[in-house]
Design an enzyme around this catalytic site. Sequence first.
Site, short mmCIF file in Angstrom:
data_model
loop_
_atom_site.label_atom_id
_atom_site.label_comp_id
_atom_site.label_asym_id
_atom_site.label_seq_id
_atom_site.Cartn_x
_atom_site.Cartn_y
_atom_site.Cartn_z
N MET A 30 22.98 -0.56 -17.40
CA MET A 30 23.31 0.20 -18.15
C MET A 30 22.23 1.38 -18.62
O MET A 30 21.61 1.46 -19.72
CB MET A 30 23.52 -0.46 -19.67
CG MET A 30 24.82 -1.51 -19.53
SD MET A 30 25.46 -1.82 -21.17
CE MET A 30 24.06 -2.36 -22.16
N HIS A 34 14.50 -0.62 -14.75
CA HIS A 34 13.19 -0.99 -14.74
C HIS A 34 13.04 -1.70 -13.34
O HIS A 34 14.08 -2.21 -12.70
CB HIS A 34 12.70 -1.69 -15.86
CG HIS A 34 13.75 -2.96 -16.12
ND1 HIS A 34 13.86 -3.98 -15.48
CD2 HIS A 34 14.55 -3.12 -17.33
CE1 HIS A 34 14.65 -4.73 -15.89
NE2 HIS A 34 15.32 -4.22 -17.16
N HIS A 37 15.85 -4.07 -12.23
CA HIS A 37 16.99 -3.67 -11.51
C HIS A 37 16.60 -3.15 -10.20
O HIS A 37 17.61 -3.55 -9.36
CB HIS A 37 17.46 -2.34 -12.24
CG HIS A 37 17.63 -2.57 -13.93
ND1 HIS A 37 17.10 -2.03 -14.83
CD2 HIS A 37 18.98 -3.13 -14.37
CE1 HIS A 37 17.65 -2.30 -16.09
NE2 HIS A 37 18.81 -3.09 -15.82
N ASP A 153 19.86 -12.68 -17.86
CA ASP A 153 21.25 -12.77 -18.76
C ASP A 153 22.12 -13.92 -18.15
O ASP A 153 23.18 -13.83 -17.56
CB ASP A 153 22.06 -11.54 -18.95
CG ASP A 153 21.08 -10.51 -19.24
OD1 ASP A 153 20.62 -10.68 -20.63
OD2 ASP A 153 20.80 -9.47 -18.81
N SER A 189 15.05 -3.54 -20.63
CA SER A 189 14.84 -2.20 -21.10
C SER A 189 14.44 -2.17 -22.57
O SER A 189 13.93 -1.25 -22.89
CB SER A 189 16.17 -1.49 -20.89
OG SER A 189 17.19 -1.96 -20.33
O1 PAF Z 1 23.59 -6.79 -17.89
C1 PAF Z 1 24.12 -5.40 -18.22
O2 PAF Z 1 23.06 -4.56 -17.92
C2 PAF Z 1 25.46 -5.14 -18.58
O3 PAF Z 1 25.60 -6.19 -19.40
C3 PAF Z 1 26.31 -5.10 -17.34
C4 PAF Z 1 26.50 -6.15 -16.47
C5 PAF Z 1 26.00 -3.67 -16.61
C6 PAF Z 1 27.65 -4.50 -18.07
O4 PAF Z 1 27.58 -3.28 -18.73
#
Ligand code: PAF
Length: 283
Positions: A30, A34, A37, A153, A189
């Site tokens: 999204m 950082h 990712h 997450d 983020s």
């Molecule tokens: O974890 C995230 O950044 C978001 O929840 C995702 C999986 C990209 C869905 O929008």
Amino acid sequence: MKIVNSKNIISSLVSEYKLLGKTIGFVPTMEALHKGHISLVKKALSENNIVFVSVFVNPTQFDNSQDLEKYPRTLERDVELLKEVSDKKIIVYAPTVEDIYKNNVTSTKFDFDGLENEMEGEFRDGHFNGVGTIVKRLFEIVTPDNAYFGEKDFQQLQIIRKLVEKHKLSVNIVGCKIHRETSGLAMSSRNERLKPEHKKAAPFIYRILKAAKKKFGTKSAAKVTEWVVSQFAEQDLLKLEYFTIADIKTLKPIKRKSKNKKYRAFIAAYAGEIRLIDNIALN
Ligand code: PAF
């Protein structure tokens, strides 16, 4: 690096790669990339021929419109970061809201066997319906062989596994270890929005998770929880929202320890106005 805004172009690129027998990795994001990712993208590159990275701030997963407004938009910087990893093997999909939702910006209601009602589900109304909606759509567009999600997450990761199982989607979900700053704070983020004093206080979250893990070896979940709550009560700059020790399959809070089950401890806490989450494997 190819930056594509339209799902039709993504679909035709995917078809071309598939005809050439290439494997496709996928990292949905999204924006506000950082190091966490980037580590997912690097793992995806090491296991696939080509990697699609979606960069899309999904409106339907925000339960709070202010959070959506304040969410950092950093596409140009994100593209630069990705270019440093690979200019040729990464394709960025940065759709508009219309490309994904047409004129109907709503989410589908999912049944994730109750996983959606625990922890984050209790505090973020409709969040996992929004996540399920966007992830399912993105999977249908990119049709990846492997898709990469961070364990930070963890509830989201388990819900996406459930989505894949229930909707018989042919994608392998890869869970990736939490990337941490040197202080121990889980990369997010949101960390950029922390005031200096909160940034200094926030690593307490990981310290307490590690201490809870140690205590869980000899104490009950209830006793560990009581101890964590008392430790947070002494923190001026952090406010605990929940601490839960849960079974990793059902995400339900543990009642009695069982040898053949796996558990994790989960925290959500506010550092000033910023809500942070983290978790740790206990066994
Ligand atoms: O974890 C995230 O950044 C978001 O929840 C995702 C999986 C990209 C869905 O929008």
